[in-house]
Structures are given as C-alpha cells and as structure tokens.
Design a protein around this motif. Structure first.
Motif, PDB file in Angstrom:
ATOM      1  N   GLY A   1      -0.290  -5.427  -1.699  1.00 24.26           N
ATOM      2  CA  GLY A   1      -1.286  -6.588  -1.642  1.00 24.26           C
ATOM      3  C   GLY A   1      -1.945  -7.103  -0.158  1.00 24.26           C
ATOM      4  N   ALA A   2      -1.047  -7.229   0.623  1.00 25.17           N
ATOM      5  CA  ALA A   2      -1.142  -7.649   2.089  1.00 25.17           C
ATOM      6  C   ALA A   2      -2.108  -6.503   2.708  1.00 25.17           C
ATOM      7  CB  ALA A   2       0.240  -7.650   2.745  1.00 25.17           C
ATOM      8  N   TYR A   3      -1.835  -5.224   2.262  1.00 23.63           N
ATOM      9  CA  TYR A   3      -2.423  -4.158   2.854  1.00 23.63           C
ATOM     10  C   TYR A   3      -3.953  -4.129   2.463  1.00 23.63           C
ATOM     11  CZ  TYR A   3      -4.100   0.749   3.987  1.00 23.63           C
ATOM     12  OH  TYR A   3      -4.694   1.501   4.475  1.00 23.63           O
ATOM     13  N   ALA A   4      -4.061  -4.426   1.139  1.00 15.75           N
ATOM     14  CA  ALA A   4      -5.377  -4.347   0.370  1.00 15.75           C
ATOM     15  C   ALA A   4      -6.153  -5.734   0.699  1.00 15.75           C
ATOM     16  CB  ALA A   4      -5.124  -4.686  -1.114  1.00 15.75           C
ATOM     17  N   LEU A   5      -5.763  -6.728   1.162  1.00 20.81           N
ATOM     18  CA  LEU A   5      -6.301  -8.027   1.978  1.00 20.81           C
ATOM     19  C   LEU A   5      -6.991  -7.586   2.942  1.00 20.81           C
ATOM     20  CD1 LEU A   5      -6.599 -10.793   0.882  1.00 20.81           C
ATOM     21  CD2 LEU A   5      -4.932 -11.238   2.371  1.00 20.81           C
ATOM     22  N   TRP A   6      -6.503  -6.777   3.842  1.00 22.60           N
ATOM     23  CA  TRP A   6      -6.930  -6.558   5.194  1.00 22.60           C
ATOM     24  C   TRP A   6      -6.553  -5.060   5.675  1.00 22.60           C
ATOM     25  CZ3 TRP A   6     -10.042 -10.132   6.774  1.00 22.60           C
ATOM     26  CH2 TRP A   6     -10.303 -10.321   8.257  1.00 22.60           C
ATOM     27  N   PRO A   7      -7.272  -3.972   5.206  1.00 24.16           N
ATOM     28  CA  PRO A   7      -6.683  -2.611   5.400  1.00 24.16           C
ATOM     29  C   PRO A   7      -7.090  -1.912   6.620  1.00 24.16           C
ATOM     30  CG  PRO A   7      -8.390  -2.735   3.868  1.00 24.16           C
ATOM     31  CD  PRO A   7      -8.426  -4.009   4.171  1.00 24.16           C
ATOM     32  N   PHE A   8      -8.362  -2.208   7.149  1.00 29.28           N
ATOM     33  CA  PHE A   8      -8.684  -1.641   8.562  1.00 29.28           C
ATOM     34  C   PHE A   8      -8.051  -1.630   9.471  1.00 29.28           C
ATOM     35  CE2 PHE A   8     -12.340  -1.838   5.491  1.00 29.28           C
ATOM     36  CZ  PHE A   8     -12.768  -0.490   5.438  1.00 29.28           C
ATOM     37  N   GLY A   9      -7.601  -0.588  10.151  1.00 29.16           N
ATOM     38  CA  GLY A   9      -6.681  -0.904  11.341  1.00 29.16           C
ATOM     39  C   GLY A   9      -5.349  -0.897  11.101  1.00 29.16           C
ATOM     40  N   ARG A  10      -4.928  -0.493   9.830  1.00 24.44           N
ATOM     41  CA  ARG A  10      -3.525  -0.231   9.334  1.00 24.44           C
ATOM     42  C   ARG A  10      -3.774   0.913   8.657  1.00 24.44           C
ATOM     43  NH1 ARG A  10      -1.171  -5.626   6.982  1.00 24.44           N
ATOM     44  NH2 ARG A  10      -2.929  -5.631   5.698  1.00 24.44           N
ATOM     45  N   THR A  11      -2.425   1.419   8.435  1.00 28.67           N
ATOM     46  CA  THR A  11      -2.040   2.767   7.685  1.00 28.67           C
ATOM     47  C   THR A  11      -0.789   2.838   6.954  1.00 28.67           C
ATOM     48  OG1 THR A  11      -2.480   5.077   7.620  1.00 28.67           O
ATOM     49  CG2 THR A  11      -1.085   4.156   9.489  1.00 28.67           C
ATOM     50  N   ILE A  12      -0.561   3.631   6.115  1.00 28.08           N
ATOM     51  CA  ILE A  12       0.483   3.567   5.390  1.00 28.08           C
ATOM     52  C   ILE A  12       1.662   4.989   5.703  1.00 28.08           C
ATOM     53  CG2 ILE A  12       1.530   3.996   2.969  1.00 28.08           C
ATOM     54  CD1 ILE A  12      -1.433   3.159   2.126  1.00 28.08           C
TER      55      ILE A  12
END
Length: 133
Positions: free
Chosen positions: A45-56
């Motif tokens: 959910g935290a990733y889905a809130l602000w995905p650009f600039g982050r990766t898994i």
C-alpha cells in the motif's frame, strides 16, 4: 519528473489502490494468523501510494520456507485476483498517452501483489550499482 508522476498517480488511482491495500492489511492483522500478509499489504500500500522513484527488490537473505508457503497461499487466495485488477486498471490507464507511465507503474505492482512475502521496497537512487532488481 518523479514528483509530477506521483501526484498524477495519486489522484488517478494511487490513493484508492493504497486505501484498498491498507484496508486489507487491517483485516489481515485483526485475524492474527494472517499478520504476515497484513504487514506485506501495508508495505504494498505504501508503494502503491507513491511508486515513482522506488522499486521492489527480493530479500534473498530473509526468504524462508514459511514465506514461500505463505506466498503460495496468498497467490491462490488473493494474488491472482489482485493481479487481474492491476492488469485491467493498467489497460484503462494506457488508453491515453498521459496514462501510459501510470499503466507501467500499475504493471510493476503485479509481481509484489502475486508474491508479497520476501520483498522490500527501496528508493531507486539508493540502489547500489550492479544490484539486481
């Protein structure tokens, strides 16, 4: 550019998507046995809130047999349906030129929504050179 894309993402689906993951996380944590999936749901959910600039990235050092079994259970119970929803949403977002980056971000959520245990989310500017995603 990442901030602009994140703001557009937030307005056109990111907030609702994250809210769904957070609600699922609360339900999973209330059921005690499913707390690992609840924690994973909060992370997604935290990733889905602000995905650009982050990766898994995979947590190779922390993946265990129980996590793999948990991923299989998650896949059968919820993962497939969540992945189908991400694909459908990505198709709708890709209908416009502006929505193509958002559709790609939505498709990036599919692997973690299928197998959430043993993953972590990191900022892309903190990845070491040569670090595999």
């Amino acid at each position: 550019m990442k901030t602009l894309l994140n703001l557009i993402w937030f307005v056109f689906g990111g907030f609702a998507l994250a809210l769904g993951y957070f609600l699922a996380g609360i339900v999973c944590c209330l059921l005690v046995v499913t707390i690992p999936w609840g924690i994973a749901s909060f992370r997604i959910g935290a990733y889905a809130l602000w995905p650009f600039g982050r990766t898994i990235v995979d947590r190779h050092e922390h993946v265990s047999v129980p996590a793999e079994l948990g991923n299989i259970i998650w896949l059968l119970v919820a993962g497939i349906w969540i992945a189908i929803a991400h694909v459908a949403t990505a198709i709708a977002m890709a209908a416009t030129i502006v929505g193509i980056p958002l559709a790609i971000a939505n498709l990036k959520l599919i692997p973690v929504s299928l197998f959430p245990l043993g993953k972590r989310i990191v900022r892309t500017d903190r990845l070491m050179p040569g670090y595999s995603r």
